[in-house]
Design an enzyme around this catalytic site. Structure first.
Site, PDB file in Angstrom:
ATOM      1  N   LYS A 101      -3.367   6.633   1.091  1.00 24.33           N
ATOM      2  CA  LYS A 101      -2.989   5.405   1.784  1.00 24.33           C
ATOM      3  C   LYS A 101      -3.746   5.341   3.114  1.00 24.33           C
ATOM      4  O   LYS A 101      -3.947   6.385   3.767  1.00 24.33           O
ATOM      5  CB  LYS A 101      -1.470   5.442   2.019  1.00 24.33           C
ATOM      6  CG  LYS A 101      -0.841   4.163   2.526  1.00 24.33           C
ATOM      7  CD  LYS A 101       0.677   4.364   2.660  1.00 24.33           C
ATOM      8  CE  LYS A 101       1.408   3.154   3.179  1.00 24.33           C
ATOM      9  NZ  LYS A 101       2.867   3.394   3.272  1.00 24.33           N
TER      10      LYS A 101
ATOM     11  N   SER B 291       5.307  -0.319   1.199  1.00 27.39           N
ATOM     12  CA  SER B 291       4.000  -0.587   1.748  1.00 27.39           C
ATOM     13  C   SER B 291       2.886   0.256   1.113  1.00 27.39           C
ATOM     14  O   SER B 291       1.717  -0.029   1.351  1.00 27.39           O
ATOM     15  CB  SER B 291       4.013  -0.333   3.260  1.00 27.39           C
ATOM     16  OG  SER B 291       4.282   1.021   3.558  1.00 27.39           O
TER      17      SER B 291
ATOM     18  N   SER C  26       8.919   2.662   0.904  1.00 31.03           N
ATOM     19  CA  SER C  26       7.483   2.368   0.763  1.00 31.03           C
ATOM     20  C   SER C  26       6.756   3.143  -0.330  1.00 31.03           C
ATOM     21  O   SER C  26       5.630   2.799  -0.675  1.00 31.03           O
ATOM     22  CB  SER C  26       6.759   2.577   2.096  1.00 31.03           C
ATOM     23  OG  SER C  26       6.968   1.471   2.935  1.00 31.03           O
TER      24      SER C  26
END
Ligand SMILES: *[C@@H]1O[C@H](CO)[C@@H](O)[C@H](O)[C@H]1NC(C)=O
Ligand SMILES: *[C@@H]1O[C@H](CO)[C@@H](O)[C@H](O)[C@H]1NC(C)=O
Ligand SMILES: *[C@@H]1O[C@H](CO)[C@@H](O)[C@H](O)[C@H]1NC(C)=O
Ligand SMILES: *[C@@H]1O[C@H](CO)[C@@H](O)[C@H](O)[C@H]1NC(C)=O
Ligand SMILES: *[C@@H]1O[C@H](CO)[C@@H](O)[C@H](O)[C@H]1NC(C)=O
Length: 512
Positions: free
Chosen positions: A107, A188, A212
């Site tokens: 990420k 996310s 997330s």
């Protein structure tokens, strides 16, 4: 070799020894880590071929899915190095780490000290220079994994604007759900989940503050592990709050996610207090020993019906999940039905629980520390980023989404009376809610549909695993198994038992 002949080669070669593995993969497309490990050690596949395959898939699919922000320009170099190391290891090649030569996406809030940028999807951090690899990246490199690139995300892990869509960032664009392109991929850690779901990489790393990892895993039919806070180092991760932040793996199978978990857990002197405190939870011999087909046998699993199994308007999903509960029973689990979490409505309400108040103040403090420690950066404080957005409204789509969360965070002034009260509230809600329930009924886990239990787990630092469970008009939804701190061994037994008894995951089919 091009992508298609490699694919064909693997389709043939993997077929021959697929019986060895538990992952039911017959082609490179769904190949799991143990498939790859075996193919490497039998000289049927090189890391270079695998990286070339994924680079081809990314260039083919990313224009639509937008799940990758940056490709590591040194990925092929790293692959060649892995191939050389394997050759040098001679007969002992099979003794190399499971992740050796395996490509992984990170990420974009996870720092790498290489040619890749670390920006949380924002143009404001482009050109910033991190002091070192994030703690988990150091461990991944040590295990021989190849950093393939940075995955897209909801910008700043969704801490800029309430209105900003899941999976959107100025640098990455709008990440898409590969199962139904028009559907929310959740976030996310959206790009981490999408990329694994669409076979653009073997495995990935996400981060979770409040859903997330669990939510995008659920929405994209992949397995996501949210580890107990502190089990994995947060050093070098663009933070939200160290009280809730955790770093975890996403894979197409429980086994793959567990292999990555094994590589990333443990002490890190740059996140010393939390990783030292959680080190006692790490089992001797690692986590793969809990991948047991009979893992559900004898487990006590609680069910909170409302709101976690409330499918009032969706009888098909209601039926799918009832069938899953029945499967858990048939596999030997004891279900403790219709239990309740005290003050659940308050806990689920970000504002009412005090979570918003605590997180806003903590976010400003911890983000400013991260920015300050950068070797070089165009922005050094949250205030700098707010000004950057104001000066670059088109680039950051300021008119469309604003930056209300940033402004509210900037308005805070450390941990004062309000925040202390909120923090005490969160502790009490956790103690009287989730902890009391788990202890009262001696539960090994709670089972829930989707990921909305994430808020309950967030404020207590509790772990969970999301496993693919159903498709609602083609849109995936997962089932989530959660537990008390350090309960990863039991959660893995349960999640693996459930996965093997159901085998719900199928790759997205819209793809060309
Ligand atoms: C592998 O073989 C080469 C030459 O055959 C040798 O130099 C090397 O030390 C061997 N490596 C290991 C780990 O045994
Ligand atoms: C990182 O950002 C710079 C712009 O500041 C860009 O030139 C470079 O290509 C980016 N790195 C990667 C790996 O995309
Ligand atoms: C379930 O959700 C509906 C709205 O979707 C709500 O009206 C209802 O009270 C909830 N609870 C139960 C037990 O059905
Ligand atoms: C929390 O408060 C903010 C700001 O007052 C508001 O915009 C938001 O909708 C609230 N969220 C919930 C879940 O009530
Ligand atoms: C604490 O929780 C209660 C509900 O139990 C809520 O009414 C109150 O507003 C919360 N306090 C803070 C400071 O958030």
């Amino acid at each position: 070799m091009n992508v298609y002949s490699l694919s064909a080669l693997l389709a043939i070669s993997l077929f021959g020894w697929s019986y060895i593995d538990t992952c039911h993969a017959f082609s490179i497309k769904e190949a799991c880590i143990s498939d790859l490990h075996l193919a490497f050690s039998q000289n049927q596949l090189t890391s270079r071929q695998l990286v070339e395959f994924y680079l081809g898939e990314i260039s083919r699919l990313n224009p639509v899915l937008k799940s990758v922000i940056e490709i590591n320009p040194d990925a092929l170099l790293e692959a060649d190095r892995a191939d050389e190391e394997r050759n040098d290891a001679n007969e002992s090649a099979s003794s190399l780490s499971m992740l050796h030569g395996v490509p992984i996406l990170l990420k974009d809030n996870i720092a790498t000290k290489d040619k890749l940028n670390t920006t949380a999807g924002s143009f404001s951090l482009l050109g910033s220079v991190v002091p070192r690899d994030a703690g988990v990246v150091t461990k991944l490199r040590k295990a021989g994994a190849i950093v393939l690139g940075k995955a897209s995300l909801s910008e700043w892990a969704h801490t800029r604007a309430l209105k900003a869509p899941n999976g959107w960032s100025p640098r990455g664009g709008q990440g898409k759900n590969p199962y139904v392109l028009s559907v929310d991929p959740c976030g996310s850690s959206s790009g981490s989940a999408i990329s694994v779901a669409a076979n653009m990489v073997s495995v990935s790393i996400g981060t979770e503050t409040r859903g997330s990892i669990l939510c995008p895993a659920s929405s994209n039919a992949v397995v996501g592990i949210k580890p107990t806070v502190g089990l994995t180092s947060r050093a070098g991760v663009i933070p939200v709050t160290s009280r809730q932040d955790t770093v975890g793996p996403i894979g197409r199978t429980v086994t793959d996610a567990v292999h990555v978990l094994d590589a990333i857990v443990g002490f890190d002197h740059n996140d010393a207090a939390a990783t030292a405190a959680a080190a006692k939870f790490i089992p001797h011999g690692g986590y793969t020993q809990f991948l047991k087909v009979d893992g559900l046998n004898g487990k006590r699993i609680g069910i909170v019906r409302d709101p976690f199994f409330n499918f009032t308007n969706n009888p098909a999903l209601a039926q799918a999940f009832e069938k899953h509960l029945q499967t858990l029973r048939l596999q030997g689990a004891l279900l403790v039905d219709n239990v309740k979490i005290a003050n659940l409505e308050t806990i689920l309400d970000f504002n009412l629980s005090g979570e918003a108040s605590a997180v806003l103040a903590e976010f400003k403090i911890t983000l400013n520390v991260y920015l300050k420690e950068l070797v070089d950066s165009p922005v050094r404080t949250l205030s700098d980023i707010i000004i950057f957005n104001q000066k670059n409204p088109e680039l950051e789509m300021l008119k469309e989404f604003g930056q209300d969360i940033f402004l509210a965070a900037e308005f805070t002034n450390g941990i004062g009376e309000t925040e202390l009260k909120a923090l005490r509230n969160l502790s009490r809600l956790t103690r009287n809610g989730f902890v009391k329930l788990m202890k009262k009924y001696k539960l090994d886990a709670l089972v829930t549909a989707g990921s909305s239990v994430a808020a309950v787990l967030a404020i207590g630092g509790f772990p969970a695993i999301s496993v693919p469970a159903a498709y609602d008009k083609g849109v995936p939804i997962g089932t989530c198994f959660s537990g008390l701190k350090g309960s990863e061994p039991k959660l893995i037994e349960i999640a693996y038992g459930f996965e093997q008894a159901t085998l719900i995951r199928k790759p997205p089919t819209f793809l060309p």
